[in-house]
Design a protein around this motif. Sequence first.
Motif, PDB file in Angstrom:
ATOM      1  N   THR A 152       0.832  -1.213   0.000  1.00 18.31           N
ATOM      2  CA  THR A 152       0.000   0.000   0.000  1.00 18.31           C
ATOM      3  C   THR A 152       0.863   1.259   0.000  1.00 18.31           C
ATOM      4  O   THR A 152       0.392   2.332  -0.387  1.00 18.31           O
ATOM      5  N   GLU A 153       2.115   1.143   0.424  1.00 15.07           N
ATOM      6  CA  GLU A 153       3.025   2.284   0.432  1.00 15.07           C
ATOM      7  C   GLU A 153       3.580   2.584  -0.959  1.00 15.07           C
ATOM      8  O   GLU A 153       4.283   3.582  -1.149  1.00 15.07           O
ATOM      9  N   TRP A 154       3.292   1.707  -1.907  1.00 13.26           N
ATOM     10  CA  TRP A 154       3.816   1.902  -3.254  1.00 13.26           C
ATOM     11  C   TRP A 154       2.857   2.714  -4.129  1.00 13.26           C
ATOM     12  O   TRP A 154       3.133   2.925  -5.316  1.00 13.26           O
ATOM     13  N   ARG A 155       1.775   3.141  -3.566  1.00 12.38           N
ATOM     14  CA  ARG A 155       0.801   3.916  -4.342  1.00 12.38           C
ATOM     15  C   ARG A 155       1.454   5.199  -4.862  1.00 12.38           C
ATOM     16  O   ARG A 155       2.149   5.912  -4.135  1.00 12.38           O
ATOM     17  N   GLY A 156       1.240   5.458  -6.146  1.00 12.99           N
ATOM     18  CA  GLY A 156       1.820   6.642  -6.762  1.00 12.99           C
ATOM     19  C   GLY A 156       3.205   6.407  -7.334  1.00 12.99           C
ATOM     20  O   GLY A 156       3.762   7.304  -7.981  1.00 12.99           O
ATOM     21  N   ARG A 157       3.758   5.217  -7.107  1.00 10.06           N
ATOM     22  CA  ARG A 157       5.054   4.876  -7.691  1.00 10.06           C
ATOM     23  C   ARG A 157       4.849   4.156  -9.020  1.00 10.06           C
ATOM     24  O   ARG A 157       3.821   3.533  -9.253  1.00 10.06           O
ATOM     25  N   ARG A 158       5.825   4.231  -9.881  1.00  9.67           N
ATOM     26  CA  ARG A 158       5.734   3.588 -11.194  1.00  9.67           C
ATOM     27  C   ARG A 158       6.157   2.124 -11.061  1.00  9.67           C
ATOM     28  O   ARG A 158       7.339   1.841 -10.862  1.00  9.67           O
ATOM     29  N   LEU A 159       5.196   1.224 -11.184  1.00  7.94           N
ATOM     30  CA  LEU A 159       5.440  -0.201 -11.010  1.00  7.94           C
ATOM     31  C   LEU A 159       5.374  -0.910 -12.350  1.00  7.94           C
ATOM     32  O   LEU A 159       4.549  -0.579 -13.195  1.00  7.94           O
TER      33      LEU A 159
END
Length: 288
Positions: A152-159
């Motif tokens: 959930t902490e990866w929201r807004g990151r380019r995955l």
Amino acid sequence: MLSRRAWMGGAGAALALGLLPGRSDAAPLAKVKALGTLRVVVYKDNRPWSWEEGGKLVGLDVDLAQAIAGKLGVRADVAELVADESADDDLRNGVWKGGLLGFTPGDVMLHVPFDRTFAARNDQVAIVAPYYRESFAFAGVGGAVALEGMPTEWRGRRLAAELDSIPDFYLIGSFGGLLTKDVAHYPSGSAAVEAMTAGKADAVLASRAQIEEGLHRAGDGASRIALRKGPLPAFASPGWDIGMAVKENSRTLGDAVEEIATAMAASGEMKALFARYGVTWTPANAAG
């Protein structure tokens, strides 16, 4: 009427070498040695295992095919197989029947799931020589993504992830679809890794081999990229063994190939082969 001399010199000799039906329990290895060629099937566009580069077929499985053939004292004829709808279809096309477009089945096929249930439903082949334990891994650019944090902490990151893969389903389907808009899809796991090393993504979820080979290839360009150490929460895949397949009536060849793979593992040759591509060799669980 065929005389005994003619039988011993023609059909009988061919039978003993496995060139005609009969004595199938001992024929295939003798056939391979008599012909001087081991036809090995690998997957097409399956980096880092097998892919074309500069008009040449390269990769971990290609090198392994060459090593096995050399230890049998024959030449390796490595053939690329386009993946079908399922691994079961691939075994049919690549090992025991052949493809609809005239693909000639091989003596050995590499990168086959080494799984008891899978083997039981594919009784036309023998699955042998587990040679690697594959698993998925998460890697990211230091400072850009919380590698050891909750997804959930990866929201807004380019995955980045391979389209319609287990990593893709995990990223877009877990946690209420929170990360769906952040995931970019690529044709393969290796392409997803390359996007990260090129600065087009902050993190990638792919197989460990794909990630390690991609970082090795990027060299200094991957210096800020690291792999997550802890397990991914609610991630269902613990990893899987991969092995080789031969025709069910080619057990002698299967035994010989298994002996070679075991010896390569024990001597460190398997580890060194993987290291050439920057991949950490991990023994298959089934190999003991």
